[in-house]
Write a protein that holds these residues in place. Structure first.
Motif, PDB file in Angstrom:
ATOM      1  N   HIS A   1      -0.322   3.949  -8.867  1.00  0.00           N
ATOM      2  CA  HIS A   1      -0.881   2.638  -9.212  1.00  0.00           C
ATOM      3  C   HIS A   1      -0.289   2.072 -10.494  1.00  0.00           C
ATOM      4  N   LEU A   2       0.135   2.903 -11.400  1.00  0.00           N
ATOM      5  CA  LEU A   2       0.749   2.400 -12.637  1.00  0.00           C
ATOM      6  C   LEU A   2       2.017   1.637 -12.322  1.00  0.00           C
ATOM      7  N   GLU A   3       2.869   2.235 -11.464  1.00  0.00           N
ATOM      8  CA  GLU A   3       4.088   1.534 -11.055  1.00  0.00           C
ATOM      9  C   GLU A   3       3.750   0.326 -10.192  1.00  0.00           C
ATOM     10  N   GLY A   4       2.652   0.442  -9.438  1.00  0.00           N
ATOM     11  CA  GLY A   4       2.220  -0.720  -8.636  1.00  0.00           C
ATOM     12  C   GLY A   4       1.893  -1.900  -9.526  1.00  0.00           C
ATOM     13  N   GLY A   5       1.223  -1.634 -10.664  1.00  0.00           N
ATOM     14  CA  GLY A   5       0.922  -2.710 -11.612  1.00  0.00           C
ATOM     15  C   GLY A   5       2.185  -3.298 -12.194  1.00  0.00           C
ATOM     16  N   ASN A   6       3.175  -2.434 -12.536  1.00  0.00           N
ATOM     17  CA  ASN A   6       4.439  -2.945 -13.060  1.00  0.00           C
ATOM     18  C   ASN A   6       5.135  -3.820 -12.030  1.00  0.00           C
TER      19      ASN A   6
ATOM     20  N   LYS B   1       0.843  -1.198   0.000  1.00  0.00           N
ATOM     21  CA  LYS B   1       0.000   0.000   0.000  1.00  0.00           C
ATOM     22  C   LYS B   1       0.875   1.243   0.000  1.00  0.00           C
ATOM     23  N   ALA B   2       1.926   1.196   0.799  1.00  0.00           N
ATOM     24  CA  ALA B   2       2.843   2.344   0.826  1.00  0.00           C
ATOM     25  C   ALA B   2       3.532   2.513  -0.527  1.00  0.00           C
ATOM     26  N   TYR B   3       3.821   1.394  -1.187  1.00  0.00           N
ATOM     27  CA  TYR B   3       4.446   1.462  -2.519  1.00  0.00           C
ATOM     28  C   TYR B   3       3.519   2.165  -3.502  1.00  0.00           C
ATOM     29  N   ASN B   4       2.248   1.784  -3.481  1.00  0.00           N
ATOM     30  CA  ASN B   4       1.271   2.412  -4.373  1.00  0.00           C
ATOM     31  C   ASN B   4       1.122   3.888  -4.066  1.00  0.00           C
ATOM     32  N   ASP B   5       1.086   4.218  -2.767  1.00  0.00           N
ATOM     33  CA  ASP B   5       0.919   5.618  -2.383  1.00  0.00           C
ATOM     34  C   ASP B   5       2.114   6.453  -2.822  1.00  0.00           C
ATOM     35  N   THR B   6       3.304   5.846  -2.815  1.00  0.00           N
ATOM     36  CA  THR B   6       4.529   6.590  -3.138  1.00  0.00           C
ATOM     37  C   THR B   6       4.752   6.679  -4.636  1.00  0.00           C
TER      38      THR B   6
ATOM     39  N   HIS C   1      11.981   0.571  -3.245  1.00  0.00           N
ATOM     40  CA  HIS C   1      10.828   0.795  -2.371  1.00  0.00           C
ATOM     41  C   HIS C   1      11.321   1.652  -1.200  1.00  0.00           C
ATOM     42  N   SER C   2      11.165   2.958  -1.346  1.00  0.00           N
ATOM     43  CA  SER C   2      11.737   3.881  -0.355  1.00  0.00           C
ATOM     44  C   SER C   2      11.059   3.780   0.990  1.00  0.00           C
ATOM     45  N   GLU C   3       9.818   3.281   1.032  1.00  0.00           N
ATOM     46  CA  GLU C   3       9.090   3.208   2.287  1.00  0.00           C
ATOM     47  C   GLU C   3       9.355   1.903   3.027  1.00  0.00           C
ATOM     48  N   SER C   4      10.203   1.040   2.462  1.00  0.00           N
ATOM     49  CA  SER C   4      10.528  -0.233   3.103  1.00  0.00           C
ATOM     50  C   SER C   4      11.858  -0.092   3.842  1.00  0.00           C
ATOM     51  N   SER C   5      11.999  -0.799   4.950  1.00  0.00           N
ATOM     52  CA  SER C   5      13.248  -0.753   5.716  1.00  0.00           C
ATOM     53  C   SER C   5      14.394  -1.342   4.922  1.00  0.00           C
ATOM     54  N   LYS C   6      14.085  -2.194   3.920  1.00  0.00           N
ATOM     55  CA  LYS C   6      15.129  -2.807   3.088  1.00  0.00           C
ATOM     56  C   LYS C   6      15.400  -1.982   1.833  1.00  0.00           C
TER      57      LYS C   6
END
Length: 622
Positions: A503-508, A495-500, A566-571
């Motif tokens: 949705h287009l990149e989320g689909g990719n 969800k954080a990925y989509n928000d950042t 994924h900038s919102e992930s700790s990894k």
């Protein structure tokens, strides 16, 4: 004087039996119980008459023929009859009094008991000489025994006593013989009467003037009478219109004049309601023992239904003939020996290269030889040989359907059905258009099935395909007691990925993960599927728990190498959490297996994500 009395007793016995015979003939409708009681009553009255005509030979001892009637009642009437006779006889003897009452009652009981024994021994229905003789012996034996008892020993038996015993034996034998004859005559009469009155057809006898003498009940009911006797004396002029009756009368008089019978003569009869009925009649002239003509006997059968069925059969035959001429299918009939009995033109036209061989009388092997020799079927080589002919000929005697590819591109469907007599009906239809349509539909169905089973975004299987696969594989694993593993995969912080990134990149991102899953599930039996949203699943038939955990680690590593930002992930990259479950943990249903993998996935999320967790408390994979 005693002998005259004894002769009078014999006459009384004869009279009683004669009266009963005439009464029984008149009262033939009596039930078995009524007949037995009536017979016992008549024999009892006869015994009373005999005792009234008796002569006193000693003080209180009387000479009569009551024992004859008692024995006859027991032997030919049975328990009810002899009970009635014995009761009347006993009452009369007691009323006569004297010193011989007690021996007389004993004699009545003995004759009754022994008579019943004869009745049981020879059977109720039998009536023959042995039975009559046994009845007479019973009377003589009881009379002799009572005489010895009364005289005080065998030495006191006189010639007169023996003569009396002989008279009783002869009288009883005569009475029993007469009843035996009467029973046989009655049985013969009953059989003839039953055969005539109960016959299903119309049976009748007429005199020389064509008057009814006797008919069965069917004739009476057909003419609105309730009894056969109501037909006696009537003629056809009393029953039918005068013109029809005259035709019947003239035909019957011709039979009696010429002596020639008519057999199975069919004629229609139009009833008052206008409905036509058909009858088949046989009439023969009757002659007495001197050869004189005395009348005729007739049997008429209603064949209206038979006529209707025959006409329907003819109509059906005509319809069938027309249908076979007009039908588009080929039709052939082979007998149980494999020879062609019948075929229509369409059948021969369906096989142009072997049409000449398909003629009535041809053997199936000759037809198949022509098919093979002329290359009529593309699935049969001209060098197929006798083995193919023998195998294919045997198929004629099996109920089955087959599809035949022809040399000219046509497809034929051949349906073979067996009849009860072993013959075979073969129907041939041209299904070329249907086969072409079937092929197109099959290709379209495969294409549509692929679309229906594929997730449009990721290109891997969708949830519906996954549900079908897990049900089939779960059942197969249970039957074979083999392994089956399931991996449930969830994208961490999607969800954080989509928000950042949008949705287009989320689909990719989902497509890239789908490609990774497809590369991991390499075996044909493995199935990678989008489970829903950001969740995925891999179904691994034949894979145990350790193998599933190893594959999960490979999946994590492959995704790490993709390094999707994924900038919102700790990894700082996209990672996944994985839950693993295996059927060897004895889950009852596919849903239980999915639930266990889901719980393991939840545990992986709880333990920090980007890890693999196995069901049932197994160690977490680093």
């Amino acid at each position: 004087m005693p002998w005259q009395i004894l002769i009078g007793n014999v006459a009384a016995v004869a009279l009683v039996i004669s009266v009963w015979m005439h009464l029984h003939y008149k009262l033939y409708r009596l039930s078995k119980v009524q007949a037995a009681l009536g017979f016992g009553l008549m024999m009892g009255l006869g015994a009373i008459l005999s005792m009234l005509l008796s002569v006193e030979v000693d003080s209180g001892y009387f000479l009569d023929l009551r024992s004859t009637l008692l024995a006859v009642s027991a032997v030919y009437g049975g328990p009810l009859a002899v009970l009635m006779t014995a009761a009347l006889t006993s009452v009369q003897r007691i009323s006569m009094g004297g010193a011989g009452v007690e021996p007389a009652l004993i004699s009545i009981v003995l004759v009754s008991v022994f008579g019943l024994a004869v009745h049981v021994r020879f059977g109720r229905g039998s009536a023959d000489v042995k039975k009559a003789l046994a009845c007479a012996v019973t009377v003589a034996a009881v009379t002799l025994a009572m005489s010895i008892f009364h005289r005080g020993g065998w030495s006191h038996i006189t010639t007169v006593s023996l003569a009396v015993i002989g008279v009783k034996f002869a009288a009883t034998l005569a009475a029993a013989s007469v009843i035996t004859y009467f029973h046989a005559f009655t049985l013969e009469r009953d059989i003839l009467k039953a055969a005539l009155t109960q016959a299903p057809d119309f049976h009748y006898v007429k005199d020389r003037n064509s008057r009814f003498v006797v008919t069965n009940l069917n004739v009476a009911r057909n003419h609105d009478r309730t009894k056969s006797s109501e037909m006696v004396g009537l003629t056809d002029f009393d029953l039918y219109p005068s013109e029809m009756a005259q035709a019947f009368f003239d035909r019957e008089q011709e039979i009696m004049a010429t002596g020639e019978p008519i057999v199975d003569f069919e004629e229609p009869l139009v009833q008052e309601n206008g409905r036509e009925r058909w009858f088949m009649t046989s009439k023969i002239p009757l002659r007495n023992r001197h050869g004189d003509l005395i009348g005729l006997s007739g049997v008429t059968r209603d064949i209206t239904e038979k006529k209707r069925l025959v006409q329907e059969a003819l109509d059906s035959k005509n319809v069938l003939s027309q249908a076979m001429t007009e039908m588009s299918d080929g039709l052939a009939m082979f007998n149980s020996a494999g020879r062609l009995v019948f075929c229509n033109d369409q059948y021969r036209a369906a096989f142009p290269r072997s049409a000449d061989a398909r003629q009535p009388g041809a053997d199936i092997t000759d037809i198949l030889q022509a098919v093979m020799r002329n290359g009529e079927r593309i699935d049969v080589s001209p060098e197929a040989g006798e083995d193919w002919i023998e195998t294919e000929a045997a198929q004629l005697f099996l109920t089955h359907d087959s599809e035949i590819p022809m040399f000219d591109g046509r497809w034929l469907r051949q349906r073979t059905r067996l009849a009860a007599d072993g013959s075979a009906l073969v129907v041939v239809s041209d299904i070329t258009s249907m086969k072409h349509s079937e092929e197109r539909l099959t290709q379209l169905a495969l294409k549509m099935k692929g679309l229906a089973d594929t997730d449009a975004l990721t290109g891997i299987a969708n949830r519906r395909a996954f549900n079908e696969a897990i049900s089939e594989e779960f059942a197969r694993a249970r039957r074979a007691e083999s392994a089956l593993s399931l991996l449930l995969i969830d994208i961490d912080h999607f969800k954080a990925y989509n928000d950042t990134y949008g949705h287009l990149e989320g689909g990719n991102c989902l497509r890239m993960i789908g490609e990774v899953l497809r590369s991991i599930a390499k075996r044909p039996c493995d199935l990678a599927a989008r489970f829903g949203g950001e969740e995925f699943a891999i179904l691994l038939p034949g894979t145990d728990r350790d193998g599933a955990l190893r594959l999960a680690k490979i999946l994590r590593s492959a995704l790490h190498r993709q390094a999707i930002p994924h900038s919102e992930s700790s990894k700082a990259i996209v990672t996944v959490s994985i839950g693993a479950a295996n059927i060897l943990d004895r889950f009852a249903t596919p849903a239980d297996l999915v639930a266990a993998a889901d719980q393991a996935l939840y545990a992986a999320k709880k333990h920090g994500r980007d890890c693999v967790e196995a069901a049932l408390g197994q160690a977490r994979a680093a």
